[in-house]
Motif scaffolding. Structure first.
Motif, PDB file in Angstrom:
ATOM      1  N   VAL A  13      25.345 116.381 -43.490  1.00 47.56           N
ATOM      2  CA  VAL A  13      24.467 117.010 -44.499  1.00 47.56           C
ATOM      3  C   VAL A  13      24.466 118.525 -44.297  1.00 47.56           C
ATOM      4  N   GLN A  17      26.069 120.301 -47.504  1.00 47.75           N
ATOM      5  CA  GLN A  17      25.028 120.360 -48.547  1.00 47.75           C
ATOM      6  C   GLN A  17      25.256 121.515 -49.528  1.00 47.75           C
ATOM      7  N   SER A  18      25.750 122.634 -49.022  1.00 49.07           N
ATOM      8  CA  SER A  18      25.988 123.779 -49.899  1.00 49.07           C
ATOM      9  C   SER A  18      27.093 123.459 -50.909  1.00 49.07           C
ATOM     10  N   MET A  19      28.157 122.804 -50.443  1.00 56.29           N
ATOM     11  CA  MET A  19      29.268 122.443 -51.334  1.00 56.29           C
ATOM     12  C   MET A  19      28.788 121.474 -52.427  1.00 56.29           C
TER      13      MET A  19
END
Lengths: 183, 114
Positions: A13, A17-19
């Motif tokens: 995560v 998560q940014s992607m």
């Protein structure tokens, strides 16, 4: 089938998560919806963790499922009768005012993101994967489960359309700047 | 300006470099990870002993409340009875006083007639 790779879900995560959030945000143009999609995608990853073979496979799986869930979300909105393009342009235009959303970005970058939202979904998907994720056309085709020729066509048309829109807007922008500076 | 540069892996011109810069990944909201981890854990179930403790505490609390209500009813009835007795006693005293007064008046009127 079990694999030797034993991932830590929390680290996955943290790492991705940014992607996932950025892909969903650029595909839907809606921050809240992008967060929902990101949550669902990671929870689905958790359920399918046993089938993931490696870190690279996890990244590929996340991109693929995020694009698929974003497309589903856009389809559901269309079914509900929302004029998506008008709404997305409105959302992006409104967000242009919110500095927090575009913190650290130049005016041209902001404009390009807004223009991306006006492209057809398939072209937008190809361009986001190409320029956000640095994927080759072959990798994009694998991610979107589409023929390579189709992906190349979407990239060409999308880039051409975006370039022409950007040129028009850039001229307007330069004219506005000159006018403001002149005043 | 070159077109169809998206076919090459490396950005072809200034416009594509600008695209790469504009489409850089955005940071996810800080609360996203927390929400994912909470959803992953699912709704938290209480251990069985805690469930029994809660049930016992509820029964005890209900019993205390019911006892309190009952005590209040009994206490009110006791006060009512006490007040009723006091009123009856007062009436009895008053009646007795009136009878005495009546007897005296009767004796006084008999003495006047004699």
């Amino acid at each position: 089938m079990a694999y030797d790779w034993h991932p830590d879900f929390e680290k996955l995560v943290d790492e991705h998560q940014s992607m996932v959030f950025s892909l969903a945000l650029r595909m839907t143009g809606d921050r809240g919806l992008a967060e929902e999609i990101a949550q669902d995608v990671f929870l689905e990853l958790d359920r399918n963790l046993g089938r993931i073979e490696s870190g690279e496979h996890a990244r590929f799986w996340l991109r693929r499922v995020t694009m698929s869930r974003s497309a589903d979300a856009l389809r559901r909105r269309k079914v509900r009768g929302i004029d998506l393009w008008v709404e997305m342009e409105d959302v992006h235009a409104a967000r242009a005012e919110e500095q927090s959303n575009y913190r650290g970005m130049g005016p041209l970058s902001i404009r390009l993101e807004q223009l991306l939202a006006t492209l057809p979904e398939a072209q937008r998907a190809a361009l986001v994967l190409r320029y956000q994720e640095d994927l080759t056309p072959e990798e994009i085709a694998a991610t979107l489960d589409a023929p390579l020729a189709t992906v190349k066509s979407h990239l060409q048309r999308g880039l051409k359309l975006l370039r022409s829109k950007a040129e028009t807007h850039l001229k307007e922008y330069v004219r506005e700047r000159k006018f403001v500076e002149g005043v | 300006m070159r077109e169809f540069d998206a076919m090459n892996f490396e950005p072809g011109d200034e416009f594509e470099r600008e695209l790469q810069q504009a489409f850089a990944r955005r940071p996810a909201p800080p609360s996203l990870k927390r929400r994912i981890m909470e959803k992953r854990r699912g709704p938290q179930l209480l251990p069985p002993f805690l469930t029994w403790q809660r049930l016992a505490a509820s029964i005890a609390l209900t019993a205390v409340l019911a006892g309190g209500v009952q005590w209040r009813i009994v206490e009110e009835r006791r006060r009512e009875e006490s007040a009723r007795r006091q009123v009856l006693m007062a009436l009895r005293i008053t009646g007795h006083a009136l009878n005495q007064m009546n007897a005296r008046l009767a004796a006084h009127s008999r003495g006047a007639q004699d």
